[in-house]
Design a protein around this motif. Structure first.
Motif, PDB file in Angstrom:
ATOM      1  N   TRP A  71       7.431  -8.889   8.077  1.00  0.00           N
ATOM      2  CA  TRP A  71       6.912  -8.330   9.328  1.00  0.00           C
ATOM      3  C   TRP A  71       7.641  -7.053   9.757  1.00  0.00           C
ATOM      4  CZ3 TRP A  71      10.942  -8.194  12.808  1.00  0.00           C
ATOM      5  CH2 TRP A  71      11.982  -9.113  12.620  1.00  0.00           C
ATOM      6  N   PHE A  72       8.461  -6.452   8.908  1.00  0.00           N
ATOM      7  CA  PHE A  72       9.236  -5.297   9.350  1.00  0.00           C
ATOM      8  C   PHE A  72       8.360  -4.076   9.615  1.00  0.00           C
ATOM      9  CE2 PHE A  72      13.824  -6.301   7.836  1.00  0.00           C
ATOM     10  CZ  PHE A  72      13.816  -7.423   8.640  1.00  0.00           C
ATOM     11  N   VAL A  73       7.249  -3.936   8.913  1.00  0.00           N
ATOM     12  CA  VAL A  73       6.369  -2.815   9.229  1.00  0.00           C
ATOM     13  C   VAL A  73       5.758  -2.978  10.604  1.00  0.00           C
ATOM     14  CG1 VAL A  73       4.308  -3.850   8.181  1.00  0.00           C
ATOM     15  CG2 VAL A  73       4.508  -1.373   8.331  1.00  0.00           C
ATOM     16  N   HIS A  74       5.539  -4.207  11.026  1.00  0.00           N
ATOM     17  CA  HIS A  74       5.016  -4.435  12.374  1.00  0.00           C
ATOM     18  C   HIS A  74       6.082  -4.141  13.420  1.00  0.00           C
ATOM     19  CE1 HIS A  74       2.909  -7.186   9.513  1.00  0.00           C
ATOM     20  NE2 HIS A  74       1.865  -6.576  10.035  1.00  0.00           N
ATOM     21  N   ALA A  75       7.340  -4.392  13.090  1.00  0.00           N
ATOM     22  CA  ALA A  75       8.420  -3.999  14.003  1.00  0.00           C
ATOM     23  C   ALA A  75       8.480  -2.484  14.133  1.00  0.00           C
ATOM     24  CB  ALA A  75       9.748  -4.551  13.506  1.00  0.00           C
ATOM     25  N   GLU A  76       8.254  -1.774  13.036  1.00  0.00           N
ATOM     26  CA  GLU A  76       8.244  -0.312  13.105  1.00  0.00           C
ATOM     27  C   GLU A  76       7.117   0.179  13.995  1.00  0.00           C
ATOM     28  OE1 GLU A  76       7.378   3.636  12.700  1.00  0.00           O
ATOM     29  OE2 GLU A  76       5.995   2.160  11.842  1.00  0.00           O
ATOM     30  N   MET A  77       5.939  -0.383  13.859  1.00  0.00           N
ATOM     31  CA  MET A  77       4.824   0.026  14.716  1.00  0.00           C
ATOM     32  C   MET A  77       5.081  -0.351  16.164  1.00  0.00           C
ATOM     33  SD  MET A  77       1.514  -0.969  12.385  1.00  0.00           S
ATOM     34  CE  MET A  77       1.368  -0.442  10.678  1.00  0.00           C
ATOM     35  N   PRO A 115      -1.179  -0.142  20.178  1.00  0.00           N
ATOM     36  CA  PRO A 115      -0.991  -0.695  18.829  1.00  0.00           C
ATOM     37  C   PRO A 115      -2.238  -0.617  17.961  1.00  0.00           C
ATOM     38  CG  PRO A 115       0.065  -2.105  20.457  1.00  0.00           C
ATOM     39  CD  PRO A 115      -0.701  -1.069  21.220  1.00  0.00           C
ATOM     40  N   VAL A 116      -3.420  -0.739  18.558  1.00  0.00           N
ATOM     41  CA  VAL A 116      -4.638  -0.680  17.766  1.00  0.00           C
ATOM     42  C   VAL A 116      -4.798   0.697  17.124  1.00  0.00           C
ATOM     43  CG1 VAL A 116      -6.116   0.012  19.692  1.00  0.00           C
ATOM     44  CG2 VAL A 116      -7.100  -1.252  17.762  1.00  0.00           C
ATOM     45  N   THR A 117      -4.361   1.764  17.801  1.00  0.00           N
ATOM     46  CA  THR A 117      -4.426   3.103  17.216  1.00  0.00           C
ATOM     47  C   THR A 117      -3.438   3.250  16.070  1.00  0.00           C
ATOM     48  OG1 THR A 117      -5.081   4.006  19.367  1.00  0.00           O
ATOM     49  CG2 THR A 117      -4.270   5.564  17.737  1.00  0.00           C
ATOM     50  N   SER A 161      -0.363   4.925  11.488  1.00  0.00           N
ATOM     51  CA  SER A 161       0.977   4.622  10.983  1.00  0.00           C
ATOM     52  C   SER A 161       1.117   4.691   9.475  1.00  0.00           C
ATOM     53  CB  SER A 161       1.408   3.230  11.471  1.00  0.00           C
ATOM     54  OG  SER A 161       1.770   3.270  12.822  1.00  0.00           O
ATOM     55  N   THR A 162       0.153   4.240   8.716  1.00  0.00           N
ATOM     56  CA  THR A 162       0.357   4.077   7.280  1.00  0.00           C
ATOM     57  C   THR A 162       0.212   5.364   6.481  1.00  0.00           C
ATOM     58  OG1 THR A 162      -1.957   3.423   7.050  1.00  0.00           O
ATOM     59  CG2 THR A 162      -0.317   1.663   7.277  1.00  0.00           C
ATOM     60  N   LEU A 163      -0.455   6.378   7.026  1.00  0.00           N
ATOM     61  CA  LEU A 163      -0.676   7.589   6.236  1.00  0.00           C
ATOM     62  C   LEU A 163       0.623   8.316   5.896  1.00  0.00           C
ATOM     63  CD1 LEU A 163      -2.637   9.434   4.835  1.00  0.00           C
ATOM     64  CD2 LEU A 163      -2.962  10.669   6.982  1.00  0.00           C
ATOM     65  N   PRO A 164       1.562   8.533   6.835  1.00  0.00           N
ATOM     66  CA  PRO A 164       2.833   9.167   6.429  1.00  0.00           C
ATOM     67  C   PRO A 164       3.576   8.363   5.374  1.00  0.00           C
ATOM     68  CG  PRO A 164       2.608   9.177   8.822  1.00  0.00           C
ATOM     69  CD  PRO A 164       1.515   8.309   8.305  1.00  0.00           C
ATOM     70  N   MET A 165       3.518   7.047   5.448  1.00  0.00           N
ATOM     71  CA  MET A 165       4.185   6.223   4.431  1.00  0.00           C
ATOM     72  C   MET A 165       3.553   6.448   3.063  1.00  0.00           C
ATOM     73  SD  MET A 165       4.317   2.660   6.602  1.00  0.00           S
ATOM     74  CE  MET A 165       4.856   2.630   8.316  1.00  0.00           C
ATOM     75  N   ALA A 166       2.233   6.483   3.005  1.00  0.00           N
ATOM     76  CA  ALA A 166       1.553   6.666   1.725  1.00  0.00           C
ATOM     77  C   ALA A 166       1.828   8.048   1.152  1.00  0.00           C
ATOM     78  CB  ALA A 166       0.052   6.444   1.899  1.00  0.00           C
ATOM     79  N   ALA A 167       1.818   9.078   1.988  1.00  0.00           N
ATOM     80  CA  ALA A 167       2.069  10.434   1.507  1.00  0.00           C
ATOM     81  C   ALA A 167       3.489  10.568   0.963  1.00  0.00           C
ATOM     82  CB  ALA A 167       1.832  11.434   2.636  1.00  0.00           C
ATOM     83  N   ALA A 168       4.462  10.009   1.656  1.00  0.00           N
ATOM     84  CA  ALA A 168       5.841  10.074   1.176  1.00  0.00           C
ATOM     85  C   ALA A 168       6.014   9.301  -0.128  1.00  0.00           C
ATOM     86  CB  ALA A 168       6.792   9.541   2.246  1.00  0.00           C
ATOM     87  N   SER A 172      -5.374  -1.484  -8.335  1.00  0.00           N
ATOM     88  CA  SER A 172      -5.330  -0.164  -7.718  1.00  0.00           C
ATOM     89  C   SER A 172      -4.241  -0.113  -6.654  1.00  0.00           C
ATOM     90  CB  SER A 172      -6.689   0.140  -7.085  1.00  0.00           C
ATOM     91  OG  SER A 172      -6.601   1.221  -6.196  1.00  0.00           O
ATOM     92  N   MET A 173      -3.710   1.089  -6.407  1.00  0.00           N
ATOM     93  CA  MET A 173      -2.743   1.287  -5.319  1.00  0.00           C
ATOM     94  C   MET A 173      -3.427   1.644  -4.007  1.00  0.00           C
ATOM     95  SD  MET A 173       0.598   3.141  -6.924  1.00  0.00           S
ATOM     96  CE  MET A 173       1.418   2.997  -5.339  1.00  0.00           C
ATOM     97  N   PHE A 174      -4.735   1.548  -3.962  1.00  0.00           N
ATOM     98  CA  PHE A 174      -5.449   1.935  -2.759  1.00  0.00           C
ATOM     99  C   PHE A 174      -5.438   0.801  -1.729  1.00  0.00           C
ATOM    100  CE2 PHE A 174      -7.684   4.534  -6.077  1.00  0.00           C
ATOM    101  CZ  PHE A 174      -7.034   5.710  -5.738  1.00  0.00           C
ATOM    102  N   THR A 175      -4.248   0.479  -1.252  1.00  0.00           N
ATOM    103  CA  THR A 175      -4.095  -0.487  -0.160  1.00  0.00           C
ATOM    104  C   THR A 175      -3.421   0.197   1.027  1.00  0.00           C
ATOM    105  OG1 THR A 175      -2.016  -1.210  -1.158  1.00  0.00           O
ATOM    106  CG2 THR A 175      -3.970  -2.494  -1.669  1.00  0.00           C
ATOM    107  N   VAL A 176      -3.668   1.484   1.169  1.00  0.00           N
ATOM    108  CA  VAL A 176      -2.992   2.261   2.203  1.00  0.00           C
ATOM    109  C   VAL A 176      -3.264   1.687   3.582  1.00  0.00           C
ATOM    110  CG1 VAL A 176      -2.837   4.541   3.261  1.00  0.00           C
ATOM    111  CG2 VAL A 176      -3.049   4.326   0.786  1.00  0.00           C
ATOM    112  N   TRP A 177      -4.491   1.317   3.823  1.00  0.00           N
ATOM    113  CA  TRP A 177      -4.811   0.778   5.145  1.00  0.00           C
ATOM    114  C   TRP A 177      -5.042  -0.728   5.107  1.00  0.00           C
ATOM    115  CZ3 TRP A 177      -9.417  -1.680   4.894  1.00  0.00           C
ATOM    116  CH2 TRP A 177     -10.327  -1.264   3.921  1.00  0.00           C
TER     117      TRP A 177
END
Length: 864
Positions: free
Chosen positions: A291-297, A308-310, A316-323, A367-372
């Motif tokens: 649940w640490f990603v939820h703590a980050e959000m 939180p819904v936004t 939230s996940t797009l910067p993580m995926a790009a990095a 596939s790695m397409f689990t970004v969202w």
């Protein structure tokens, strides 16, 4: 790229205010402190892009570690103390101030991990580069000169494990040409010339080193600019992820988004208001989930005020995926010696998939397409990439960064630490083998055999002590021990010994595929009930009979063949396979494949191990292609094209055979599924007999091209199907009203448990009440509870239909909405602390509770 992403978010309905606050906090509160810490703790990276991506990962880790105690003491905004302290320290302390400028990052870099010390007999450099202090003095824990890695050539230029590739292949380039064009050997400083039998005079000439390549890096303070074409390719990969996410999440209404998104939203609300966390949709149920990603959000929501819904559905996940894309390329650049290798590794990781030759039958290559779709996987992939970058690079102060990243990785995604531990143990095991062999050879040659061995250290005892000393001197044992500590903490403390339904079950993935194949042939016997409009989806099929071991082995072989089509380049590594850095990524890949083959889960979640290993298998495959003897690009392209044509021909031929196969065909439909793969495998073996690795790799990759093109194109083609609306209109407004008019500690009761009202069985993935209200619910959805998944057997029907564990609580809860009385309403309030009743258009509780809110879909009552 950033401007394009901002434009996409504005187009998808994110307000300018939310974008501004999110960008400001991400930059000043996460990225900037993380980058400064990365430079200070590791010495910096080779390029600004690498530093920013790794700094973002480290910044996220610091944010999570700061938020947890802040939430525990009830002051969540104390999370800002961490970035403020970092920025103040790097502003006020003179020794840290230099890290604000990229040109002052002075990390020592190498294409390999933790290289050995330079032999003490080697004279100091007299060239333009300043002499480098002894590695053994800088890192007393690293091996001395006698602990040279197996991949490093000897002083005479002869590799200890055999002749060089140019000696084996007379037509290949000469040794001098290979030194000019190839990256430095593993364990060799990039600014140093390649080892050879020539005198040291050439090494100390004043002209530039022949082993240096432009942009290759090396030495103190070495910086390099990412080539323009590489930067554009990486930006294109990120743009693809943005476009794909926009079509399948950002532009999709919240009510029709992926079914798991309300669950993640509920966990963000739980992390925002409570510590320790429990499952928000089942009161009192332990949360054995990462649940640490939820703590980050939650921390981002507190600081920025963004809903939180936004964050969950949009930002939230797009910067993580790009990095993650940048870090995968950076790791590939370190191991491959050039940025082209890193870009190729990222391309293979994201865009190459195993062949699918039979309709409705897929051998998963993940596939790695689990970004969202999986924020936990995206967050864990970023942190793990930063950890691997640390382990394959030479950083003098790497332990502090590992000490921060590994504990957060433990709670980010449960799949990564077991894979990392397995890879580190593999490195330790392989490094131990040469030590034992060398000790035995030395004892036999040093006058007297056993007596000499005894003098050297006592025979077997000397070997054991030498082995233990080799482990202690290297950094790998320390990393393995720290990984094991974090893994044990996660399993026994963070996850409460829960397994979330994961069990040891060899061939579980292939057993599921076998059951689906039988279901396609005999649907009446494969499913517990026919798939009518009122029945739940069969996400876990019942096995009609015990699967034959022979067929499971055959299907596993086909699965491995599909994996080889994507990562067949690993076969070209040759002697480089003994390099610890490549052993690490290969160990991660082997652990991922092994876990997918040996573990089972009711929802096939064991395949997340394979997805987690995909980038590192891709890096190893690209390095293998670079290490293999060369072939002309024209010939390779022709072979790949021939493989693609063969795959295109095999697919319709398989479909024709499936439709018109005689009843007596060996193996029935299973045989027809295996046949096209077997034909392609035989063709690849015939090419293999020609003796050239790259030719086989090209043919195998060609087999994967048609499926890859179809999959990649399908991810960016707008979905023409009408999406099912899983959340009724007005639900979000009702949840927000309840959040604004209740306290975080209030408990809600609801009779909304099933995702679909029309089905005869209950799909219990219902989480939007707890998600939108950010309140704990007595009983809502229980599909992902540990008490549910632990009772869901493999191939015993869908885990979604498993009934709630505490039927007495469920009956007491539902009685309040079906047949309310003053007694059962009061009992619910006194026994479970329920304050609010959340239901649909149900007027029954109005006699015993006060109606506070009603709209077109929901009614909310308060118990007096």
């Amino acid at each position: 790229m950033c401007c394009g992403a901002l434009a996409v978010f504005l187009w998808c309905g994110v307000s300018a205010r939310d974008l501004a606050f999110f960008t400001a906090y991400l930059g000043a509160g996460v990225l900037l402190p993380g980058t400064l810490l990365w430079r200070a703790l590791t010495g910096g990276g080779r390029s600004l892009a690498e530093e920013l991506a790794a700094g973002l990962a480290l910044g996220y880790a610091v944010e999570v570690l700061a938020y947890i105690p802040a939430r525990a003491v009830g002051v969540p905004l104390l999370v800002l103390g961490a970035p403020v302290a970092v920025l103040c320290a790097f502003t006020c302390v003179p020794r840290l101030r230099r890290h604000w400028w990229a040109r002052h990052a002075t990390g020592r870099h190498s294409t390999g991990a933790f290289p050995p010390a330079r032999p003490p007999s080697e004279p100091p450099s007299s060239g333009r580069h300043a002499p480098e202090p002894s590695t053994s003095r800088r890192h007393s824990s690293e091996p001395d000169a006698s602990e040279q890695y197996p991949s490093e050539p000897s002083a005479t230029g002869q590799h200890p494990y055999g002749p060089t590739s140019s000696e084996r292949h007379p037509s290949g380039p000469s040794t001098t040409e290979r030194h000019r064009s190839a990256p430095p050997s593993f364990g060799q400083h990039p600014s140093a010339p390649p080892s050879s039998g020539r005198p040291y005079a050439r090494r100390h000439s004043s002209r530039p080193f022949p082993g240096r390549r432009r942009g290759q890096g090396g030495g103190h303070g070495v910086r390099e600019r990412v080539p323009g074409w590489c930067a554009w390719v990486l930006a294109g990969i990120v743009a693809y992820l943005v476009g794909w996410s926009a079509l399948f999440l950002y532009r999709v209404p919240v009510a029709a988004a992926y079914v798991d998104m309300p669950y993640h939203l509920a966990l963000v609300g739980e992390a925002k208001h409570h510590f320790p966390l429990t499952m928000p949709s089942v009161l009192g149920e332990g949360l054995s989930y990462h649940w640490f990603v939820h703590a980050e959000m939650a921390a981002t929501s507190w600081v920025t005020g963004i809903e939180p819904v936004t964050l969950v559905y949009r930002l939230s996940t797009l910067p993580m995926a790009a990095a993650t894309v940048v870090l995968v390329a950076a790791i590939g650049r370190r191991l491959g010696g050039r940025w082209g290798a890193g870009v190729a590794a990222a391309g293979v990781a994201y865009f190459l998939f195993g062949p699918e030759l039979v309709e409705d039958v897929s051998f998963p290559t993940r596939s790695m397409f689990t970004v969202w779709a999986s924020p936990t996987q995206t967050f864990g992939a970023l942190l793990f990439a930063a950890v691997v970058l640390l382990l394959v690079g030479e950083f003098g102060r790497r332990w502090a960064a590992l000490a921060v990243l590994l504990p957060v990785l433990a709670g980010a995604k449960a799949t990564y630490l077991p894979m990392l531990l397995a890879a580190l143990l593999l490195v330790l095991a392989v490094r131990a083998v040469p030590a034992c062999a060398r000790d035995g050879r030395g004892a036999g040659r040093s006058g007297g055999g056993r007596w000499a061995a005894r003098r050297a250290g006592g025979g077997r005892g000397g070997v054991v002590r030498g082995l233990a000393g080799r482990w202690r001197r290297g950094p790998w044992a320390g990393a393995a021990v720290w990984t094991l500590v974090c893994l044990l903490f996660a399993q026994f403390v963070l996850f409460g010994q829960g397994a979330q339904g994961t069990v040891v079950s060899p061939f579980a993935t292939m057993r599921g595929l076998w059951a689906r194949l039988v279901a396609l042939s005999e649907p009446a016997t494969a499913l517990a009930e026919p798939p009518t409009a009122l029945s739940a989806p069969a996400t876990a099929l019942a096995e009609p009979a015990a699967a034959p071991v022979l067929w499971l082995a055959v299907l596993t072989g086909v699965h491995l063949f599909c994996l080889a089509c994507v990562w067949g380049g690993v076969a070209g590594l040759g002697r480089r396979v003994l390099e610890p850095a490549l052993l690490l990524v290969l160990g991660v890949g082997a652990a991922g494949i092994g876990a997918a083959a040996l573990l089972g889960h009711p929802a096939e979640s064991q395949l997340y191990f394979l997805e987690a290993a995909r980038p590192y298998l891709s890096i190893a495959a690209v390095c293998g292609v670079l290490a293999a003897p060369r072939l002309s690009w024209i010939r390779l392209a022709c072979l790949a094209a021939a493989g693609a044509v063969a795959a295109l021909v095999a697919a319709p031929a398989a479909g024709l055979l499936t439709a018109q196969a005689p009843d007596g065909f060996p193996g029935g439909r299973l045989g027809l599924v295996v046949l096209p793969y077997a034909v392609l495998a035989v063709a690849a073996l015939l090419v293999w007999r020609r003796g050239h690795v790259l030719a086989v790799v090209a043919v195998l990759a060609g087999y994967a091209v048609p499926t890859s093109v179809r999959e990649v194109a399908g991810h960016i083609v707008p979905d023409g199907e009408k999406r099912e609306r899983l959340i009724p209109p007005g639900a979000r407004a009702a949840g927000r009203w309840l959040r604004e008019h209740s306290a975080p500690g209030d408990v809600v009761a609801t009779d909304l448990h099933c995702l679909h009202d029309g089905w005869r069985v209950c799909d219990s993935r219902h989480f939007w009440v707890s998600g939108f209200s950010e309140r704990r619910v007595l009983v809502e959805g229980w599909a992902y509870a540990e008490s549910t998944l632990s009772r869901a057997g493999l191939f015993a029907g869908s885990y979604l239909t498993v009934p709630f564990a505490d039927q007495a609580r469920l009956a007491a809860n539902d009685a309040v909405f079906r047949a309310p009385t003053a007694q059962n309403v009061r009992q619910l309030a006194d026994r479970y602390g329920v304050t609010w009743l959340f239901t649909g258009m149900n007027p029954r509780p109005q006699e015993f509770a006060r109606l506070r809110f009603r709209n077109a879909c929901c009614s909310i009552y308060q118990i007096p």
